[in-house]
Design an enzyme around this catalytic site. Structure first.
Site, PDB file in Angstrom:
ATOM      1  N   HIS A 371       0.788  -1.233   0.000  1.00 59.82           N
ATOM      2  CA  HIS A 371       0.000   0.000   0.000  1.00 59.82           C
ATOM      3  C   HIS A 371       0.814   1.275   0.000  1.00 59.82           C
ATOM      4  O   HIS A 371       0.234   2.363  -0.010  1.00 59.82           O
ATOM      5  CB  HIS A 371      -0.941   0.041   1.207  1.00 59.82           C
ATOM      6  CG  HIS A 371      -2.149  -0.817   1.048  1.00 59.82           C
ATOM      7  ND1 HIS A 371      -3.309  -0.359   0.464  1.00 59.82           N
ATOM      8  CD2 HIS A 371      -2.376  -2.109   1.360  1.00 59.82           C
ATOM      9  CE1 HIS A 371      -4.201  -1.331   0.449  1.00 59.82           C
ATOM     10  NE2 HIS A 371      -3.660  -2.411   0.979  1.00 59.82           N
ATOM     11  N   LYS A 562      -8.826  14.098   3.947  1.00 62.43           N
ATOM     12  CA  LYS A 562      -7.982  12.903   3.970  1.00 62.43           C
ATOM     13  C   LYS A 562      -7.105  13.032   5.204  1.00 62.43           C
ATOM     14  O   LYS A 562      -7.107  14.076   5.850  1.00 62.43           O
ATOM     15  CB  LYS A 562      -7.123  12.808   2.707  1.00 62.43           C
ATOM     16  CG  LYS A 562      -6.445  14.136   2.332  1.00 62.43           C
ATOM     17  CD  LYS A 562      -5.645  14.064   1.036  1.00 62.43           C
ATOM     18  CE  LYS A 562      -6.460  14.097  -0.214  1.00 62.43           C
ATOM     19  NZ  LYS A 562      -6.455  12.848  -0.982  1.00 62.43           N
ATOM     20  N   ARG A 563      -6.361  11.978   5.552  1.00 64.44           N
ATOM     21  CA  ARG A 563      -5.449  12.116   6.681  1.00 64.44           C
ATOM     22  C   ARG A 563      -4.502  13.292   6.445  1.00 64.44           C
ATOM     23  O   ARG A 563      -4.128  13.571   5.300  1.00 64.44           O
ATOM     24  CB  ARG A 563      -4.653  10.816   6.878  1.00 64.44           C
ATOM     25  CG  ARG A 563      -5.493   9.677   7.427  1.00 64.44           C
ATOM     26  CD  ARG A 563      -6.112  10.026   8.765  1.00 64.44           C
ATOM     27  NE  ARG A 563      -5.103  10.143   9.788  1.00 64.44           N
ATOM     28  CZ  ARG A 563      -4.843   9.214  10.707  1.00 64.44           C
ATOM     29  NH1 ARG A 563      -5.553   8.099  10.748  1.00 64.44           N
ATOM     30  NH2 ARG A 563      -3.877   9.408  11.590  1.00 64.44           N
ATOM     31  N   LYS A 568       0.654  14.474   1.425  1.00 64.76           N
ATOM     32  CA  LYS A 568      -0.629  14.842   0.816  1.00 64.76           C
ATOM     33  C   LYS A 568      -0.731  16.350   0.579  1.00 64.76           C
ATOM     34  O   LYS A 568      -1.631  16.833  -0.103  1.00 64.76           O
ATOM     35  CB  LYS A 568      -1.781  14.347   1.686  1.00 64.76           C
ATOM     36  CG  LYS A 568      -1.898  12.822   1.712  1.00 64.76           C
ATOM     37  CD  LYS A 568      -3.003  12.361   2.649  1.00 64.76           C
ATOM     38  CE  LYS A 568      -3.122  10.849   2.781  1.00 64.76           C
ATOM     39  NZ  LYS A 568      -3.943  10.224   1.708  1.00 64.76           N
ATOM     40  N   THR A 670      -8.340   6.888  -2.750  1.00 64.09           N
ATOM     41  CA  THR A 670      -9.695   6.426  -3.052  1.00 64.09           C
ATOM     42  C   THR A 670     -10.694   7.561  -2.856  1.00 64.09           C
ATOM     43  O   THR A 670     -11.771   7.537  -3.456  1.00 64.09           O
ATOM     44  CB  THR A 670     -10.100   5.232  -2.154  1.00 64.09           C
ATOM     45  OG1 THR A 670      -9.807   5.570  -0.789  1.00 64.09           O
ATOM     46  CG2 THR A 670      -9.365   3.973  -2.544  1.00 64.09           C
ATOM     47  N   LYS A 674     -14.331   8.721  -4.988  1.00 65.54           N
ATOM     48  CA  LYS A 674     -15.656   9.064  -4.435  1.00 65.54           C
ATOM     49  C   LYS A 674     -16.114  10.411  -4.989  1.00 65.54           C
ATOM     50  O   LYS A 674     -17.281  10.577  -5.365  1.00 65.54           O
ATOM     51  CB  LYS A 674     -15.599   9.135  -2.904  1.00 65.54           C
ATOM     52  CG  LYS A 674     -15.168   7.850  -2.225  1.00 65.54           C
ATOM     53  CD  LYS A 674     -14.826   8.098  -0.739  1.00 65.54           C
ATOM     54  CE  LYS A 674     -13.988   6.967  -0.177  1.00 65.54           C
ATOM     55  NZ  LYS A 674     -13.367   7.308   1.123  1.00 65.54           N
TER      56      LYS A 674
END
Ligand code: PLP
Length: 826
Positions: A371, A562-563, A568, A670, A674
């Protein structure tokens, strides 16, 4: 003395059918008999629990029948092992999948309740951190939808993902005691309790046949008690199982202590055992190294493997010839990697197989999903800790390593460097076990989770293994379930889709492509825009309720949830907000569209930089929202306690989806999928599944910016963020506002760590390198938004091309290309 009766009445799924009455009676019965609730107007939480029990009863029969279908000894079965399952709420999902919406609404009406109101009472099952845990939940949904014989195995954490609230702009964590009022979805199965060994030492002995064997003795034992949760398929009479283990003490008390008058101490040992399933580790994409975490991993693995082996022995006795052919264990990252040596241990020591037979079986049935490429997330466990806690497993790992390196030497004679690089043991002052390598060596399949990610695994992190075993490697691009992430969370869009293209898309998302021609239909675009506006309205109310900030509905809703993690790049998003704020203050607002920027996510409690980013977002939000100059042109909020049930309201109301990670760092993502399904346009880098999203949607329907993965590697060789800042007046102004303390006047210096990171030539995330390109792409997005016809056309085309990103597609590929399992039709 009791006497055994001659005839026993069997309880079968058929014989219980007539036990259930009308739903409204069942709700009343559970209120009164299950929950002991009397009187008329109780609070909604009682009605939630009574309804949940009533719905679960209606699942029972299909659940039992599905179990019977799985029990066929000819069936090849899959066991999905994961330390995380981020399920969220179950009620609406069950109501939708069992097609019970109308009867439930009618039944609740008798008590004066709406389904929405009652469903709100359910606490999220937050047994995961982020993408990896939510993926496991989407996969279970798709497996049930496709009627595949797949069981999920996980841990029943007493405390799930912490709750986040904000105090003075900073994240504060509160424990998530989600089981406090009971969990109506679970059923305890004490009859399948397993014993787990820890610590102790190993001994060699001769068995009756004179064969040298090993036993693991002097251990501290504890129990693993399973709790089953139903995973209903979509209107297909199939209910799969998620089995979650709770740690408990063995009921054998230490009698010596007992006799010595230490009864309370003997009972207190119970507490110690129960620690193991007490709390989810809240780190996303970073390793833990804590003893308790390794215990959790081994606890899950050992309990689950024993469970599967016990079922096998019941049907086949001690004939394991076909075990590898009939079973597959999918490892969700390396967290359950001790499954490789544990299956070996059980086959060698408990079931008396020889090494070669046991190894053949193990490598026939293990499959590993990677992952992440981030080095800080690659699990390595200290040999010393392993030798203390799992001494027998360590011996087995050493033997696996010896035999593997022997093979390597045969293939590449004399290449000692290669042997060292490939060793399962990383040598050094404190030797460590490389869990990813153990997983690769022990598995027949290794997969990445998006095209780019898999290519990077093959050419980088695992290139030596790829040379040896090219055929083990394969890609399975992630997906999400449209039943939760479209049908359920966006009922208005669901209805519009159903009246336009029919409802086949609910179990075949490729049907969404039928929408393509409607992008050119002005009347349809109007309906599309009305749905989006309703969803924006719902989101704005939610934002107002939780942050007290008003989002004007004419603004573009620009979202990053998101986290919180450096890779990110929430920081890049904030820099852009500061840039817009600066332009507004300078009066340079031409072509600027009103924007509401929402950022949400949890930071790992020990991740200092991530927590500082949360503080920065909140401080910038206070200044921006508090400045009369911004009017309704710009709003920023930090949305607290981001979780599955929050995403169900956020993603339908989003217009611009921020997927802005440093290229090469986000394995797939992911959240991006969405948003796409729900008609958001993406602004993003060429990272993870963004690349595939852009390919499917068309480059003209995607706002691309930034370096690609290769460009990042090149740039880092001679990266000069200070030069870039000095040369670009708009970037310079942003840095001056930040460094001049504009957002932290009362707390000087608190953001220095962030600004110095941005200016550091070794900044791994090359944020400044991508900033200009990001500003420009945002400008294009803003200009596009002013042409609402164009925007809506692009929005429709994004939804229309989201078919590939259904987890049904992902799971079909796992089933065909890794698992080799077939649907078992009801
Ligand atoms: C989908 C989802 C994620 C994953 O989001 P990414 O943007 O892919 O990191 C994390 N948390 C929750 C609650 C989600 O629903």
């Amino acid at each position: 003395m009791s006497k055994t009766l001659e005839t026993k009445r069997e309880v079968t799924s058929e014989s219980t059918e007539q036990l259930l009455g009308p739903l409204s009676n069942e709700i009343r019965r559970h209120l009164y008999y299950t929950l002991g609730h009397f009187g008329s107007n109780g609070d909604a939480s009682y009605y939630y629990r009574a309804l949940a029990h009533a719905v679960r009863d209606r699942i029972s029969q299909q659940w039992q029948r599905t179990r019977e279908r799985f029990a066929n000894p000819e069936t090849r079965r899959v066991h999905y092992l994961s330390l995380e399952f981020l399920l969220g709420r179950s009620l609406n999902n069950a109501v939708q999948n069992l097609d019970l919406e109308e009867p439930v609404r009618e039944a609740l009406q008798e008590y004066g309740y709406h389904l929405e109101e009652v469903a709100e009472e359910e606490l999220d099952a937050g047994l995961g951190n982020g993408g990896l845990g939510r993926l496991a939940a989407c996969f279970l949904d798709s497996c049930a939808n496709l009627q595949l014989p797949v069981t999920g195995y996980g841990i029943r954490y007493e405390f799930g993902m912490f709750h986040q609230h904000i105090e003075h702009g900073r994240q504060v964590e509160d424990p998530d005691h989600w089981l406090r009022d009971g969990n109506p979805w679970e059923i305890e199965r004490p009859e399948f309790t397993r014993t787990i060994q820890l610590y102790g030492h190993t001994e060699r002995y001769m068995d009756e046949d004179g064969i040298a064997r090993v036993r693991w003795v002097g251990t501290n034992d504890l129990l693993a008690v399973p709790y089953d949760m139903p995973i209903p398929g979509y209107k297909n009479n199939t209910v799969n199982t998620l089995r979650l283990w709770k740690a408990s003490t063995t009921d054998v008390f230490d009698l010596e202590e007992f006799n010595a008058g230490s009864y309370p101490e003997a009972v207190a040992a119970k507490n110690n055992a129960e620690q193991i399933s007490m709390v989810l580790y809240p780190n996303d994409a970073s390793e833990n190294g804590k003893e308790l975490r390794l215990k959790q991993q081994y606890f899950l693995v050992s309990a689950s493997l024993q469970d599967v082996l016990a079922q096998w022995v019941k049907q086949h006795g001690d004939d394991f010839t076909d075990f590898g052919e009939k079973n597959c264990f999918q490892l969700n990252d390396t967290h359950p990697a001790s499954a490789v040596p544990e299956l070996m241990r059980l086959l060698l020591d408990e079931h008396k197989l020889d090494w070669d037979t046991a190894w053949k079986i193990t490598t026939e049935c293990m499959a590993y999903t990677n992952h992440t490429l981030l080095p800080e997330a690659l699990e390595r466990w200290s040999v010393q800790l392993f030798s203390r806690m799992l001494p027998r497993l360590l011996e087995i790992i050493y033997e696996i390593n010896e035999r593997f390196l022997g093979e390597v030497s045969k293939l590449y004679p004399g290449d000692m460097e290669l042997r060292k690089r490939l060793s399962l043991i990383e040598e050094g002052n404190e030797p460590h076990i490389r869990m990813a390598y153990l997983s690769i060596v022990g598995s027949f399949s290794v997969n990445g989770v998006a095209h780019l990610h898999t290519e990077l695994l093959k050419s980088g992190l695992f290139s030596d293994f790829y040379k040896i075993w090219p055929n083990k490697f394969n890609n399975k691009t992630n997906g999400v379930t449209q039943r939760r992430w479209l049908s359920h969370c966006n009922p208005k869009l669901r209805d519009l889709l159903n009246e336009t293209i029919g409802n086949q898309w609910e179990s075949d998302l490729e049907q969404m492509s039928k929408l393509v021609p409607y992008a050119e239909d002005a009347a349809f675009r109007k309906k599309w825009a009305e749905v989006k506006r309703d969803n924006k309205h719902r989101l704005a109310e939610y934002v107002k309720e939780h942050t007290n900030v008003e989002f004007p509905l004419d603004a573009m809703f620009d979202v990053q949830v998101k986290r919180i993690h450096e890779y990110k790049r929430q920081l890049l998003n904030v820099l852009h907000v500061i840039h817009l704020y600066d332009r507004i203050r300078r009066g340079e607002t031409q072509g600027m569209v009103p924007r509401c920027v929402l950022i949400g996510g949890k930071a790992a409690p020990g991740y200092h930089v991530a927590k500082l980013i949360v503080k920065l977002i909140n401080n910038v939000a206070d200044v921006v929202n508090g400045d009369p100059a911004t009017q309704d042109l710009l709003k920023l909020v930090f949305f607290p306690n981001y979780r599955v049930s929050a995403m169900e309201i956020i993603c339908p109301g989003t217009e611009l989806s921020e997927q802005i990670s440093t290229a090469g760092k986000e394995a797939s993502g992911t959240g991006n999928m969405k948003f796409m399904m729900n008609g958001a346009l993406t602004i993003g880098t060429l990272d993870g599944a963004n690349i595939e999203i852009r390919e499917k949607a068309g480059a003209e329907n995607f706002f691309l910016f930034g370096l690609d993965a290769k460009g990042v590697v090149e740039t880092r060789k001679a990266y000069d963020p200070n030069g870039i800042i000095a040369a670009d007046p708009e970037i310079r102004r942003v840095m001056e506002l930040l460094e001049g303390g504009h957002f932290n006047a009362s707390e000087p210096g608190i953001f220095d760590l962030l600004t110095s990171g941005l200016r550091n030539p070794y900044d791994q995330w090359v944020t400044i390198a991508d900033f200009r390109s990001y500003i420009d792409a945002q400008q294009v997005a803003g200009e596009t938004y002013t042409d609402q016809d164009k925007w809506n056309r692009m929005s429709i085309l994004n939804s229309a091309h989201s078919g590939w990103f259904s987890s049904d597609r992902t799971i079909s590929q796992y089933a065909k290309e890794i698992w080799g399992v077939q649907p078992l039709k009801a």
